[in-house]
Design an enzyme around this catalytic site. Structure first.
Site, PDB file in Angstrom:
ATOM      1  N   GLY A 109     -43.409 -62.009  18.316  1.00 22.28           N
ATOM      2  CA  GLY A 109     -44.621 -61.365  18.811  1.00 22.28           C
ATOM      3  C   GLY A 109     -44.444 -61.078  20.276  1.00 22.28           C
ATOM      4  O   GLY A 109     -43.340 -60.788  20.750  1.00 22.28           O
ATOM      5  N   CYS A 110     -45.530 -61.208  21.043  1.00 16.95           N
ATOM      6  CA  CYS A 110     -45.465 -60.929  22.475  1.00 16.95           C
ATOM      7  C   CYS A 110     -44.904 -62.105  23.259  1.00 16.95           C
ATOM      8  O   CYS A 110     -44.718 -62.011  24.463  1.00 16.95           O
ATOM      9  CB  CYS A 110     -46.863 -60.598  23.012  1.00 16.95           C
ATOM     10  SG  CYS A 110     -47.634 -59.210  22.189  1.00 16.95           S
ATOM     11  N   SER A 111     -44.648 -63.246  22.581  1.00 14.25           N
ATOM     12  CA  SER A 111     -44.309 -64.459  23.303  1.00 14.25           C
ATOM     13  C   SER A 111     -42.905 -64.472  23.850  1.00 14.25           C
ATOM     14  O   SER A 111     -42.609 -65.229  24.764  1.00 14.25           O
ATOM     15  CB  SER A 111     -44.511 -65.679  22.409  1.00 14.25           C
ATOM     16  OG  SER A 111     -43.716 -65.576  21.252  1.00 14.25           O
TER      17      SER A 111
END
Length: 262
Positions: A109-111
């Site tokens: 994801g955005c992590s």
């Protein structure tokens, strides 16, 4: 020379949607822009390596930066060919070593990074900057955040020397912005060593490890760092600067790089 996002490019990174705002006791219907996102898969030697949730800008830089950050390539010389297709939402990368053993497919994801490390190499640099130079760079940095001003909801990072911004990247993921910076520098032959790294988001230990990979001895953010990031920065010789806004900032490690002798 800093390359800003042109108006014609905004359709790929932001979308116009309907919104109902409530203010002063009244509802108003108005169109607004929000950041667009895509699932983008990187194939290496015809095998799917990773799917990243990202913003559809500077995808070629994202690919090279990601491969470099994950240790799959040591430089652009390890890449035999690369095809990036926004329409197909993929990158097809062929390494000069066709027998390179890849890890299993990941979906991020955005992590950010899929590799977890707790230590990095020491950054060997003589670079110093004054607080005034850092604050001036942050002011110019914030002025160049075109996608953020249009839609909000994105992170921005920039590489600079003590006098000017060199390159800038915006994305829905903090880690993606640093990978885009790294990739652009590799492809364009821009040195990252002895530079400043400016970011808008929280400084985590993963972000610090990417800074170490770039050998940037000063990392600056508008926000605060985590405790682990402070410990890492201290060990790696990186001046960690947070809460850089208006006329003030806070230095958490190696203040001598900003002229503080305490």
């Amino acid at each position: 020379m800093l390359e800003a996002i042109g108006v014609s490019d905004m359709k790929d990174v932001a979308a116009e949607v309907a919104c109902h705002r409530f203010s002063n006791g009244e509802w108003v219907s108005t169109p607004v822009y929000v950041p667009s996102e895509m699932e983008f898969t990187i194939y290496v030697n015809q095998k799917a390596l990773v799917t990243i949730l990202c913003t559809a800008a500077k995808l070629n830089y994202l690919v090279i930066g990601y491969l470099y950050a994950e240790g799959i390539i040591s430089g652009i010389g390890d890449v035999a060919s690369m095809r990036v297709s926004e329409e197909e939402a993929l990158a097809d990368v062929r390494l000069k070593n066709p027998g390179y053993k890849l890890p299993a497919l990941r979906k991020l994801g955005c992590s950010g990074s899929s590799v977890f490390k707790t230590r990095g190499k020491r950054v060997d640099s003589e670079l110093v900057a004054t607080p005034e130079e850092v604050l001036s760079l942050m002011k110019r940095f914030l002025e160049q955040m075109e996608l953020y001003r249009l839609s909000g909801g994105v992170h921005t990072s920039a590489l600079s020397d003590t006098g000017k911004l060199l390159i800038l990247a915006e994305d829905i993921g903090r880690h993606n912005t640093l990978n885009k910076l790294q990739g652009e520098c590799l492809l364009r032959g821009i040195a990252t060593r002895d530079r400043l790294l400016l970011i808008t988001g929280r400084i985590s230990s993963e972000m610090l490890l990417k800074a170490e990979k770039m050998q940037t001895p000063i990392v600056v953010s508008r926000h605060a760092p985590t405790r682990n990031a402070i410990l890492l920065a201290g060990d790696m010789g990186i001046a960690l600067v947070g809460q850089a806004r208006c006329d003030h900032l806070a230095v958490f490690t190696h203040p001598e790089r900003l002229g503080c002798s305490t």
